[in-house]
Design a protein around this motif. Structure first.
Motif, PDB file in Angstrom:
ATOM      1  N   ALA A 169      84.135  53.113  48.212  1.00  0.00           N
ATOM      2  CA  ALA A 169      85.719  53.150  48.997  1.00  0.00           C
ATOM      3  C   ALA A 169      86.220  53.967  48.421  1.00  0.00           C
ATOM      4  CB  ALA A 169      85.927  52.741  46.397  1.00  0.00           C
ATOM      5  N   GLN A 170      86.186  55.541  48.727  1.00  0.00           N
ATOM      6  CA  GLN A 170      87.106  56.789  48.563  1.00  0.00           C
ATOM      7  C   GLN A 170      86.524  56.282  50.130  1.00  0.00           C
ATOM      8  OE1 GLN A 170      85.415  58.703  45.867  1.00  0.00           O
ATOM      9  NE2 GLN A 170      88.130  58.306  44.374  1.00  0.00           N
ATOM     10  N   VAL A 171      85.306  56.819  50.753  1.00  0.00           N
ATOM     11  CA  VAL A 171      85.325  56.681  52.196  1.00  0.00           C
ATOM     12  C   VAL A 171      86.068  55.965  52.949  1.00  0.00           C
ATOM     13  CG1 VAL A 171      83.337  57.219  53.641  1.00  0.00           C
ATOM     14  CG2 VAL A 171      83.031  58.862  51.462  1.00  0.00           C
ATOM     15  N   ALA A 172      86.076  54.383  52.416  1.00  0.00           N
ATOM     16  CA  ALA A 172      86.555  54.029  53.709  1.00  0.00           C
ATOM     17  C   ALA A 172      88.056  53.986  53.809  1.00  0.00           C
ATOM     18  CB  ALA A 172      86.356  52.291  52.934  1.00  0.00           C
ATOM     19  N   ALA A 173      88.587  54.019  52.327  1.00  0.00           N
ATOM     20  CA  ALA A 173      90.064  54.891  52.063  1.00  0.00           C
ATOM     21  C   ALA A 173      90.489  55.889  53.427  1.00  0.00           C
ATOM     22  CB  ALA A 173      90.243  54.728  51.347  1.00  0.00           C
ATOM     23  N   ALA A 174      89.254  56.875  53.977  1.00  0.00           N
ATOM     24  CA  ALA A 174      89.790  57.858  54.557  1.00  0.00           C
ATOM     25  C   ALA A 174      89.578  56.814  56.055  1.00  0.00           C
ATOM     26  CB  ALA A 174      89.108  58.913  54.164  1.00  0.00           C
ATOM     27  N   THR A 175      89.564  55.679  56.585  1.00  0.00           N
ATOM     28  CA  THR A 175      89.165  56.228  57.796  1.00  0.00           C
ATOM     29  C   THR A 175      90.517  56.536  58.228  1.00  0.00           C
ATOM     30  OG1 THR A 175      87.563  54.709  57.387  1.00  0.00           O
ATOM     31  CG2 THR A 175      88.876  54.397  59.119  1.00  0.00           C
ATOM     32  N   TRP A 176      90.294  56.208  59.397  1.00  0.00           N
ATOM     33  CA  TRP A 176      92.922  56.436  60.108  1.00  0.00           C
ATOM     34  C   TRP A 176      92.902  55.339  60.330  1.00  0.00           C
ATOM     35  CZ3 TRP A 176      93.756  58.935  64.835  1.00  0.00           C
ATOM     36  CH2 TRP A 176      94.357  59.128  65.266  1.00  0.00           C
ATOM     37  N   LEU A 177      91.751  55.118  61.104  1.00  0.00           N
ATOM     38  CA  LEU A 177      92.491  54.442  62.407  1.00  0.00           C
ATOM     39  C   LEU A 177      91.251  53.335  62.087  1.00  0.00           C
ATOM     40  CD1 LEU A 177      93.747  53.245  64.601  1.00  0.00           C
ATOM     41  CD2 LEU A 177      93.362  54.499  66.163  1.00  0.00           C
ATOM     42  N   THR A 178      91.580  51.519  62.420  1.00  0.00           N
ATOM     43  CA  THR A 178      90.775  50.519  63.001  1.00  0.00           C
ATOM     44  C   THR A 178      91.145  50.572  63.686  1.00  0.00           C
ATOM     45  OG1 THR A 178      90.121  50.741  60.694  1.00  0.00           O
ATOM     46  CG2 THR A 178      89.603  48.846  61.669  1.00  0.00           C
ATOM     47  N   LEU A 179      90.785  50.176  64.608  1.00  0.00           N
ATOM     48  CA  LEU A 179      90.892  48.991  66.252  1.00  0.00           C
ATOM     49  C   LEU A 179      89.768  47.630  66.192  1.00  0.00           C
ATOM     50  CD1 LEU A 179      90.838  51.445  68.989  1.00  0.00           C
ATOM     51  CD2 LEU A 179      92.806  50.423  67.786  1.00  0.00           C
ATOM     52  N   HIS A 180      90.234  46.663  66.258  1.00  0.00           N
ATOM     53  CA  HIS A 180      89.450  44.843  66.259  1.00  0.00           C
ATOM     54  C   HIS A 180      90.409  44.736  67.220  1.00  0.00           C
ATOM     55  CE1 HIS A 180      92.589  43.470  63.917  1.00  0.00           C
ATOM     56  NE2 HIS A 180      92.754  43.967  63.318  1.00  0.00           N
ATOM     57  N   GLY A 181      89.708  43.231  67.485  1.00  0.00           N
ATOM     58  CA  GLY A 181      89.756  42.266  68.504  1.00  0.00           C
ATOM     59  C   GLY A 181      88.478  41.763  69.335  1.00  0.00           C
ATOM     60  N   THR A 182      89.154  41.269  70.800  1.00  0.00           N
ATOM     61  CA  THR A 182      88.304  40.665  71.281  1.00  0.00           C
ATOM     62  C   THR A 182      88.079  42.037  72.873  1.00  0.00           C
ATOM     63  OG1 THR A 182      89.885  39.762  73.056  1.00  0.00           O
ATOM     64  CG2 THR A 182      89.195  38.340  70.730  1.00  0.00           C
ATOM     65  N   PRO A 214      81.357  50.992  68.333  1.00  0.00           N
ATOM     66  CA  PRO A 214      82.308  49.574  67.971  1.00  0.00           C
ATOM     67  C   PRO A 214      80.881  48.581  66.997  1.00  0.00           C
ATOM     68  CG  PRO A 214      82.009  48.790  69.841  1.00  0.00           C
ATOM     69  CD  PRO A 214      80.936  50.479  69.828  1.00  0.00           C
ATOM     70  N   GLN A 215      81.247  47.654  65.918  1.00  0.00           N
ATOM     71  CA  GLN A 215      80.544  47.574  64.685  1.00  0.00           C
ATOM     72  C   GLN A 215      80.913  45.430  66.121  1.00  0.00           C
ATOM     73  OE1 GLN A 215      82.196  47.044  61.806  1.00  0.00           O
ATOM     74  NE2 GLN A 215      80.272  47.264  61.043  1.00  0.00           N
ATOM     75  N   ARG A 216      79.696  45.324  66.961  1.00  0.00           N
ATOM     76  CA  ARG A 216      80.048  43.955  67.365  1.00  0.00           C
ATOM     77  C   ARG A 216      79.922  42.419  67.323  1.00  0.00           C
ATOM     78  NH1 ARG A 216      80.905  45.041  73.639  1.00  0.00           N
ATOM     79  NH2 ARG A 216      81.167  42.863  73.941  1.00  0.00           N
ATOM     80  N   ALA A 217      80.135  41.692  68.018  1.00  0.00           N
ATOM     81  CA  ALA A 217      79.810  40.374  67.061  1.00  0.00           C
ATOM     82  C   ALA A 217      80.507  39.331  68.199  1.00  0.00           C
ATOM     83  CB  ALA A 217      80.320  39.897  65.730  1.00  0.00           C
ATOM     84  N   GLY A 218      79.073  38.784  69.140  1.00  0.00           N
ATOM     85  CA  GLY A 218      80.258  38.095  69.885  1.00  0.00           C
ATOM     86  C   GLY A 218      80.907  39.198  71.188  1.00  0.00           C
ATOM     87  N   THR A 219      82.159  37.802  70.926  1.00  0.00           N
ATOM     88  CA  THR A 219      83.465  38.917  72.174  1.00  0.00           C
ATOM     89  C   THR A 219      84.400  39.249  71.100  1.00  0.00           C
ATOM     90  OG1 THR A 219      84.155  37.061  72.258  1.00  0.00           O
ATOM     91  CG2 THR A 219      82.668  37.147  73.817  1.00  0.00           C
ATOM     92  N   THR A 220      83.819  40.045  69.659  1.00  0.00           N
ATOM     93  CA  THR A 220      85.056  40.791  69.060  1.00  0.00           C
ATOM     94  C   THR A 220      84.375  42.217  68.485  1.00  0.00           C
ATOM     95  OG1 THR A 220      83.733  39.919  66.789  1.00  0.00           O
ATOM     96  CG2 THR A 220      85.390  37.852  67.685  1.00  0.00           C
ATOM     97  N   TYR A 221      84.732  42.899  68.136  1.00  0.00           N
ATOM     98  CA  TYR A 221      84.700  43.978  67.991  1.00  0.00           C
ATOM     99  C   TYR A 221      85.760  44.712  66.924  1.00  0.00           C
ATOM    100  CZ  TYR A 221      88.969  46.172  70.461  1.00  0.00           C
ATOM    101  OH  TYR A 221      89.852  47.360  70.443  1.00  0.00           O
ATOM    102  N   ARG A 222      84.892  46.084  66.584  1.00  0.00           N
ATOM    103  CA  ARG A 222      85.878  46.680  64.920  1.00  0.00           C
ATOM    104  C   ARG A 222      85.412  47.852  64.975  1.00  0.00           C
ATOM    105  NH1 ARG A 222      88.210  44.524  61.672  1.00  0.00           N
ATOM    106  NH2 ARG A 222      89.372  45.898  59.703  1.00  0.00           N
ATOM    107  N   LEU A 223      86.027  48.892  65.458  1.00  0.00           N
ATOM    108  CA  LEU A 223      85.578  50.197  65.857  1.00  0.00           C
ATOM    109  C   LEU A 223      86.586  50.870  64.389  1.00  0.00           C
ATOM    110  CD1 LEU A 223      85.888  50.873  69.481  1.00  0.00           C
ATOM    111  CD2 LEU A 223      84.804  51.553  68.271  1.00  0.00           C
ATOM    112  N   ALA A 224      85.880  51.794  63.549  1.00  0.00           N
ATOM    113  CA  ALA A 224      86.334  52.156  62.486  1.00  0.00           C
ATOM    114  C   ALA A 224      86.644  54.061  62.860  1.00  0.00           C
ATOM    115  CB  ALA A 224      85.954  52.260  61.635  1.00  0.00           C
ATOM    116  N   VAL A 225      87.241  54.932  62.974  1.00  0.00           N
ATOM    117  CA  VAL A 225      88.003  55.905  63.270  1.00  0.00           C
ATOM    118  C   VAL A 225      87.892  56.616  62.130  1.00  0.00           C
ATOM    119  CG1 VAL A 225      88.639  57.695  64.531  1.00  0.00           C
ATOM    120  CG2 VAL A 225      88.551  55.707  65.534  1.00  0.00           C
ATOM    121  N   PRO A 226      86.892  57.917  61.205  1.00  0.00           N
ATOM    122  CA  PRO A 226      86.783  58.201  61.020  1.00  0.00           C
ATOM    123  C   PRO A 226      87.918  59.042  60.450  1.00  0.00           C
ATOM    124  CG  PRO A 226      84.807  58.616  61.156  1.00  0.00           C
ATOM    125  CD  PRO A 226      86.312  57.965  62.349  1.00  0.00           C
ATOM    126  N   MET A 227      88.601  60.231  59.296  1.00  0.00           N
ATOM    127  CA  MET A 227      89.518  61.080  59.024  1.00  0.00           C
ATOM    128  C   MET A 227      89.010  62.194  60.089  1.00  0.00           C
ATOM    129  SD  MET A 227      92.837  61.886  58.618  1.00  0.00           S
ATOM    130  CE  MET A 227      93.665  61.167  57.684  1.00  0.00           C
TER     131      MET A 227
END
Length: 181
Positions: free
Chosen positions: A28-41, A84-97
């Motif tokens: 949970a603390q490591v996840a909170a240390a993610t600086w930037l999350t980009l997501h979309g299509t 990124p994590q990909r699911a079809g035409t969606t993506y999610r990028l989590a940039v760590p601090m």
């Protein structure tokens, strides 16, 4: 130095570098240390990665190098590739601090974030600067579109605000990617 962070493992790989910054390595603390999350299509036949240029912020001989020409200490840098994590035409990028395996005493922080786009099956090579870290109180727009055509990409924020600067606080940005012929 160049390392690759893949999908969900990004937060787990970053745990070593982030743990010292947050004082514990719970998920949970490591996840909170993610600086930037980009997501979309993103179009189905398109690959996307983030390149993150991390820099040291502590001015010591152990964390920076001496530039003999200017007589100054210069920040050390590490380039990380975040898949990124990909699911079809969606993506999610989590940039760590912090980058994985970084020295916490040097206080590594993201200095510049690039988003790279390319044809599926090849390494994305069309990179554009999305963000430069700032100490000023700047927040990114909540949504934007990255438009790529003829080997060049540019950002069109929905709010009219530029994406160029971010403070070192957690941000979540919806960024759709459009590729035009």
């Amino acid at each position: 130095m160049r390392n690759v962070i893949r999908g969900q493992s990004a937060l787990l790989l970053a745990a070593g570098g982030v743990a010292a910054a947050v004082g514990s390595s719970t998920l949970a603390q490591v996840a909170a240390a993610t600086w930037l999350t980009l997501h979309g299509t993103v179009p189905a036949q398109t690959s996307v990665v983030a390149k993150v240029d991390y820099a040291t912020t502590i001015n010591t001989e152990a964390c920076q190098f001496d530039d003999s020409v200017t007589g100054m200490r210069i920040a050390s840098h590490q380039i990380q590739i975040v898949q990124p994590q990909r699911a079809g035409t969606t993506y999610r990028l989590a940039v760590p601090m912090s980058p994985p395996r970084s020295d916490a005493a040097c206080r590594w922080v993201p200095a510049t974030i690039y988003l790279c786009v390319g044809a599926e099956g090849s390494e994305p090579d069309n990179c554009t600067t999305l963000y430069v870290a700032s100490r000023a109180p700047v927040s990114p727009p909540a949504a934007a579109t990255l438009i790529c055509a003829a080997g060049h990409c540019h950002v069109e924020p929905e709010s009219g605000e530029p994406l160029r600067q971010l403070t070192l606080e957690p941000h979540d940005v919806a960024l759709d990617i459009v590729v035009r012929p």
